[in-house]
Design a protein around this motif. Structure first.
Motif, mmCIF file in Angstrom:
data_model
loop_
_atom_site.group_PDB
_atom_site.id
_atom_site.type_symbol
_atom_site.label_atom_id
_atom_site.label_comp_id
_atom_site.label_asym_id
_atom_site.label_seq_id
_atom_site.Cartn_x
_atom_site.Cartn_y
_atom_site.Cartn_z
ATOM 1 N N PRO A 1 30.151 -29.818 4.914
ATOM 2 C CA PRO A 1 28.687 -29.953 4.794
ATOM 3 C C PRO A 1 28.097 -29.185 3.616
ATOM 4 O O PRO A 1 26.991 -29.497 3.170
ATOM 5 C CB PRO A 1 28.189 -29.391 6.136
ATOM 6 C CG PRO A 1 29.315 -29.620 7.082
ATOM 7 C CD PRO A 1 30.548 -29.400 6.270
ATOM 8 N N LEU A 2 28.812 -28.175 3.112
ATOM 9 C CA LEU A 2 28.354 -27.467 1.928
ATOM 10 C C LEU A 2 28.853 -28.115 0.644
ATOM 11 O O LEU A 2 28.152 -28.112 -0.374
ATOM 12 C CB LEU A 2 28.839 -26.006 1.967
ATOM 13 C CG LEU A 2 28.359 -25.146 3.137
ATOM 14 C CD1 LEU A 2 28.988 -23.767 3.052
ATOM 15 C CD2 LEU A 2 26.842 -25.050 3.160
ATOM 16 N N VAL A 3 30.068 -28.673 0.697
ATOM 17 C CA VAL A 3 30.709 -29.198 -0.512
ATOM 18 C C VAL A 3 30.276 -30.630 -0.808
ATOM 19 O O VAL A 3 30.024 -30.990 -1.964
ATOM 20 C CB VAL A 3 32.246 -29.119 -0.365
ATOM 21 C CG1 VAL A 3 32.936 -29.733 -1.575
ATOM 22 C CG2 VAL A 3 32.682 -27.677 -0.177
ATOM 23 N N VAL A 4 30.164 -31.454 0.238
ATOM 24 C CA VAL A 4 29.901 -32.882 0.049
ATOM 25 C C VAL A 4 28.600 -33.146 -0.715
ATOM 26 O O VAL A 4 28.576 -33.971 -1.638
ATOM 27 C CB VAL A 4 29.907 -33.613 1.411
ATOM 28 C CG1 VAL A 4 29.343 -35.024 1.281
ATOM 29 C CG2 VAL A 4 31.327 -33.672 1.960
ATOM 30 N N PRO A 5 27.472 -32.493 -0.400
ATOM 31 C CA PRO A 5 26.243 -32.797 -1.148
ATOM 32 C C PRO A 5 26.368 -32.534 -2.648
ATOM 33 O O PRO A 5 25.850 -33.308 -3.461
ATOM 34 C CB PRO A 5 25.204 -31.876 -0.496
ATOM 35 C CG PRO A 5 25.716 -31.641 0.884
ATOM 36 C CD PRO A 5 27.208 -31.587 0.740
ATOM 37 N N TRP A 6 27.046 -31.452 -3.029
ATOM 38 C CA TRP A 6 27.165 -31.131 -4.453
ATOM 39 C C TRP A 6 27.987 -32.185 -5.190
ATOM 40 O O TRP A 6 27.593 -32.643 -6.272
ATOM 41 C CB TRP A 6 27.800 -29.749 -4.623
ATOM 42 C CG TRP A 6 26.878 -28.638 -4.234
ATOM 43 C CD1 TRP A 6 26.836 -27.979 -3.037
ATOM 44 C CD2 TRP A 6 25.840 -28.069 -5.034
ATOM 45 N NE1 TRP A 6 25.848 -27.038 -3.031
ATOM 46 C CE2 TRP A 6 25.215 -27.062 -4.257
ATOM 47 C CE3 TRP A 6 25.382 -28.305 -6.321
ATOM 48 C CZ2 TRP A 6 24.159 -26.301 -4.725
ATOM 49 C CZ3 TRP A 6 24.332 -27.542 -6.811
ATOM 50 C CH2 TRP A 6 23.722 -26.556 -6.017
ATOM 51 N N ILE A 7 29.116 -32.558 -4.626
ATOM 52 C CA ILE A 7 29.947 -33.565 -5.294
ATOM 53 C C ILE A 7 29.243 -34.922 -5.267
ATOM 54 O O ILE A 7 29.351 -35.712 -6.214
ATOM 55 C CB ILE A 7 31.329 -33.640 -4.622
ATOM 56 C CG1 ILE A 7 32.005 -32.268 -4.667
ATOM 57 C CG2 ILE A 7 32.208 -34.677 -5.308
ATOM 58 C CD1 ILE A 7 33.360 -32.231 -4.018
ATOM 59 N N SER A 8 28.511 -35.194 -4.200
ATOM 60 C CA SER A 8 27.772 -36.461 -4.126
ATOM 61 C C SER A 8 26.746 -36.562 -5.243
ATOM 62 O O SER A 8 26.562 -37.626 -5.846
ATOM 63 C CB SER A 8 27.074 -36.584 -2.767
ATOM 64 O OG SER A 8 28.007 -36.582 -1.718
ATOM 65 N N ARG A 9 26.060 -35.474 -5.523
ATOM 66 C CA ARG A 9 25.064 -35.492 -6.600
ATOM 67 C C ARG A 9 25.715 -35.788 -7.952
ATOM 68 O O ARG A 9 25.147 -36.510 -8.783
ATOM 69 C CB ARG A 9 24.330 -34.155 -6.650
ATOM 70 C CG ARG A 9 23.381 -33.915 -5.474
ATOM 71 C CD ARG A 9 22.556 -32.651 -5.696
ATOM 72 N NE ARG A 9 21.624 -32.423 -4.604
ATOM 73 C CZ ARG A 9 21.870 -31.616 -3.575
ATOM 74 N NH1 ARG A 9 23.023 -30.960 -3.511
ATOM 75 N NH2 ARG A 9 20.972 -31.455 -2.617
ATOM 76 N N LEU A 10 26.906 -35.240 -8.165
ATOM 77 C CA LEU A 10 27.600 -35.493 -9.432
ATOM 78 C C LEU A 10 28.006 -36.960 -9.550
ATOM 79 O O LEU A 10 27.807 -37.594 -10.592
ATOM 80 C CB LEU A 10 28.828 -34.587 -9.537
ATOM 81 C CG LEU A 10 28.549 -33.084 -9.680
ATOM 82 C CD1 LEU A 10 29.863 -32.308 -9.694
ATOM 83 C CD2 LEU A 10 27.753 -32.807 -10.951
ATOM 84 N N TRP A 11 28.597 -37.515 -8.480
ATOM 85 C CA TRP A 11 28.996 -38.917 -8.506
ATOM 86 C C TRP A 11 27.781 -39.842 -8.586
ATOM 87 O O TRP A 11 27.880 -40.970 -9.091
ATOM 88 C CB TRP A 11 29.814 -39.253 -7.259
ATOM 89 C CG TRP A 11 31.272 -38.976 -7.402
ATOM 90 C CD1 TRP A 11 31.987 -37.971 -6.822
ATOM 91 C CD2 TRP A 11 32.213 -39.725 -8.175
ATOM 92 N NE1 TRP A 11 33.303 -38.040 -7.185
ATOM 93 C CE2 TRP A 11 33.481 -39.110 -8.019
ATOM 94 C CE3 TRP A 11 32.117 -40.846 -8.993
ATOM 95 C CZ2 TRP A 11 34.628 -39.591 -8.640
ATOM 96 C CZ3 TRP A 11 33.264 -41.324 -9.614
ATOM 97 C CH2 TRP A 11 34.498 -40.691 -9.435
ATOM 98 N N ALA A 12 26.641 -39.377 -8.059
ATOM 99 C CA ALA A 12 25.455 -40.244 -8.028
ATOM 100 C C ALA A 12 24.749 -40.336 -9.374
ATOM 101 O O ALA A 12 23.914 -41.232 -9.560
ATOM 102 C CB ALA A 12 24.475 -39.737 -6.972
ATOM 103 N N LEU A 13 25.056 -39.436 -10.301
ATOM 104 C CA LEU A 13 24.362 -39.468 -11.592
ATOM 105 C C LEU A 13 24.531 -40.809 -12.304
ATOM 106 O O LEU A 13 23.527 -41.452 -12.666
ATOM 107 C CB LEU A 13 24.853 -38.313 -12.473
ATOM 108 C CG LEU A 13 24.425 -36.911 -12.030
ATOM 109 C CD1 LEU A 13 25.059 -35.853 -12.930
ATOM 110 C CD2 LEU A 13 22.909 -36.782 -12.038
ATOM 111 N N PRO A 14 25.753 -41.291 -12.529
ATOM 112 C CA PRO A 14 25.862 -42.618 -13.165
ATOM 113 C C PRO A 14 25.404 -43.742 -12.252
ATOM 114 O O PRO A 14 24.905 -44.772 -12.721
ATOM 115 C CB PRO A 14 27.362 -42.733 -13.487
ATOM 116 C CG PRO A 14 28.034 -41.809 -12.533
ATOM 117 C CD PRO A 14 27.077 -40.680 -12.317
ATOM 118 N N LEU A 15 25.559 -43.535 -10.931
ATOM 119 C CA LEU A 15 25.159 -44.579 -9.989
ATOM 120 C C LEU A 15 23.652 -44.794 -10.016
ATOM 121 O O LEU A 15 23.172 -45.938 -10.047
ATOM 122 C CB LEU A 15 25.624 -44.196 -8.579
ATOM 123 C CG LEU A 15 25.334 -45.205 -7.465
ATOM 124 C CD1 LEU A 15 26.050 -46.516 -7.736
ATOM 125 C CD2 LEU A 15 25.767 -44.625 -6.106
#
Length: 645
Positions: free
Chosen positions: A269-283
């Motif tokens: 729950p701490l790690v997933v949001p941060w990595i999600s934001r990175l992957w979401a940038l191009p998306l």
């Protein structure tokens, strides 16, 4: 309270159906491994196919008699594989069940909040949720156990008369193994539900309603502490994957990812949001509205996203690490065979070459087996009888310590790996019993580098091998040409002769095929279960969002827009899980390659891209498909007006 729990499960059948399926399949795989293991333990075989020896004792271990099966009646290989299958399946089951139960409870926060608002105490909420878990666990565990018992005879028929079990295996009494599997299923289910139940019971009446709308931004300190402890343990295990660990590096490379998965799941729950934001940038830049909504959903519900990512993370990290580790192990074995063999010609069948012109020397080692006896155990080992004067010319037998020239009489040369595990030293003794049932104590005269595929762990004098294995014949000959004779001419002259490079390639290919077979046995059941778990978890997640989807329709969103949002959302969750799994795989792969290739020059690098990309593609495809299918079903069966019902 138990009656209320049964009624609640009956009311939320679709929600708990996922937990039921996940647990039933998990218990089925555990039960299948347990009943098959019981069959191997119950197998005794004919008395003539065993050798009874007495262990040495010492260090508070009393001598005891041990029955060692000969190679044609040994089922220990199947026992080892089944044990590993049980460990891997059990590990994945724990995380899948914990995730599905936590997700099921989290999906009912509004209902639990209303119960707290009308006077239900935290203890009553906890008991009700645990009762629901018990109802589902009992039904699922018994179903899985029955299916395992029905499938056991078919598994034993397939396993009989194979390389792992060259005997006929019969079913044993199923009560103990199935009881263990059922007990494990109940324990896993209760542990998985306990954490979620305690979290739901701790909130107040008003906070419960607010939690139903938005997940809390932080996770509990206990979870963080345990996550950090497991991460620290994983880091320690990673530091042990080094050249000095020897062959123990491979088991470490297999089990370290499990500890890392535990740590990352706890901290997800701490790690997933941060990595999600990175992957979401191009998306977001590409899709704008649907990608932005997908990012917001993943980030705003970190617990739900972590539960959805857990099964993908588990199988991608474990399978990827195993695939990469075994591929690098095969690379190391190929380089070791190449560097150890000096003879340019190999004859793959026994032959008399004494009269063949152009032959300078023939290394005709005699393969045999013997029982090596230690303080508390005895096991069958491969050995080879050699003429050290000739073998030292056809192979690299430079000792790490001792002198191979002393290999005469009752003596033995031991590999580095065995000397490390058993603490053998030059001048010590190895207690053995040959298959003609003659006991002997062999003096250690040399410690040799490991050379799997060329040298076994034990080398004894050729005369000693002939004495105790008079019918043994060489299974390959290493040939040196005479001075001035070309190796190619010998290959064309001698039957079944091949260039050393071709033989080395064949041995390396055999190692890879053996590793692939082991991967199928170890990861096949776990991969199947993980696929079911991924689909199951994503289905549960989408089916519980009916009101959200219908409300979005009421606000003007089209079905195509909602499907695109779910597509990107499930892709984000899958990408996050695969990112973490890839990080684990790469870390373990780099360390295991360094550990296994240290001191070996020009080791090839074989990365099984097709397998690794296949694992990632299947996980991502299952995640997207399992999320889109129920979403499409809900949108077709519901109208926007249903949002106000």
């Amino acid at each position: 309270m138990f009656h209320l729990s049964r009624q609640t499960v009956s009311r939320h059948r679709s929600l708990y159906a996922g937990s039921f399926v996940a647990l039933a399949v998990g218990v089925f795989l555990l039960g299948l491994a347990a009943t098959a293991t019981a069959a191997t333990i119950a197998y005794h075989g004919p008395a003539a196919a065993k050798i009874v020896v007495t262990t040495l004792g010492g260090d508070d271990a009393a001598p005891r008699q041990v029955s060692v099966p000969m190679s044609d009646a040994d089922v220990s290989g199947l026992q080892t594989v089944l044990s590993l299958v049980g460990v891997i399946c059990g590990f994945i089951t724990i995380f899948v069940i914990a995730s599905t139960f936590a997700f099921a409870v989290a999906s009912r926060r509004r209902e639990l909040g209303l119960l707290r608002l009308i006077g239900a105490t935290p203890g009553q909420i906890r008991r009700m949720v645990l009762g629901e878990a018990l109802v589902v666990a009992l039904a699922a565990s018994l179903t899985g156990a029955v299916l395992a018992q029905l499938a056991t005879p078919m598994l034993l028929r397939r396993a009989s008369y194979t390389e792992l079990a060259p005997v006929k295996l019969e079913t044993a009494s199923p009560w103990v193994p199935l009881s263990i599997a059922v007990g494990a299923g109940l324990l896993v289910a209760m542990l998985g539900a306990r954490s979620a139940a305690r979290r739901a019971g701790r909130v107040g009446p008003i906070d419960a309603l607010r939690e139903a709308a938005l997940e809390p931004p932080r996770i509990g300190p206990v979870r963080v502490v345990f996550g950090l402890l497991f991460m620290a343990g994983a880091i320690v295990m990673l530091t042990l994957i080094r050249p000095s660990t020897g062959e123990g590096a491979v088991p470490l490379a297999m089990f370290t990812p499990m500890v890392m998965v535990i740590a990352l799941t706890l901290l997800a729950p701490l790690v997933v949001p941060w990595i999600s934001r990175l992957w979401a940038l191009p998306l977001v830049a590409w899709t704008r509205v649907s990608g932005r909504l997908a990012r917001s959903n993943v980030v705003a519900a970190p617990r739900r996203s972590a539960s959805l990512a857990a099964p993908i993370l588990s199988i991608s990290a474990i399978a990827g690490s195993m695939v990469l580790s075994l591929s690098f192990a095969a690379d190391s074995a190929a380089a070791t065979i190449r560097d150890t063999l000096r003879a340019p010609v190999v004859v793959t069948e026994a032959a008399d070459l004494s009269t063949v012109p152009g032959v300078g020397a023939v290394d005709a080692g005699l393969p045999l087996q013997l029982v090596r006896i230690s303080r508390d155990d005895a096991r069958l080992e491969d050995a080879e009888g050699i003429d050290p004067a000739i073998a030292a010319r056809t192979r690299d037998l430079t000792p790490l310590s001792g002198d191979l020239g002393n290999l005469t009489g009752n003596t033995v040369a031991v590999s580095k790996e065995m000397s490390g595990f058993e603490h053998y030293r030059v001048g010590g003794e190895v207690s053995v019993t040959f298959l003609d049932r003659t006991a002997a104590k062999l003096k250690i005269v040399a410690i040799l580098p490991d050379a799997m595929g060329v040298n076994p762990s034990l080398l004894i004098p050729l005369d000693l091998a002939r004495k105790h294995a008079p019918t043994a014949k060489p299974d390959r000959l290493f040939v040196l040409p005479a001075d001035g004779v070309d190796a190619a001419s010998l290959v064309s002259t001698i039957d079944h002769a091949v260039p050393a490079a071709d033989w080395e390639a064949e041995q390396a290919d055999g190692v890879r095929k053996g590793n692939q077979f082991g991967l199928i046995l170890l990861l096949g059941p776990a991969a199947l279960y993980s696929a079911i778990a991924i689909a199951n978890t994503l289905l549960m997640g989408s089916l519980q969002r009916r009101h959200e989807f219908v409300t979005s329709r009421l606000l003007g969103a089209t079905p195509a827009q909602i499907r695109r949002m779910v597509l990107w959302e499930s892709s984000l969750v899958g990408a996050v899980a695969l990112t973490l799994g890839t990080a684990i795989t790469v870390t373990v792969g780099i360390l295991i390659r360094h550990a296994m290739t240290s001191g070996v020059a020009d080791v090839p690098v074989t990365v099984p891209w097709a397998v690794l990309l296949g694992i990632a593609g299947i996980c991502l495809g299952l995640a997207v498909g399992s999320a889109l299918a129920p979403t499409t079903y809900i949108l077709r069966r519901s109208q926007p007006s249903a949002a106000v019902e």
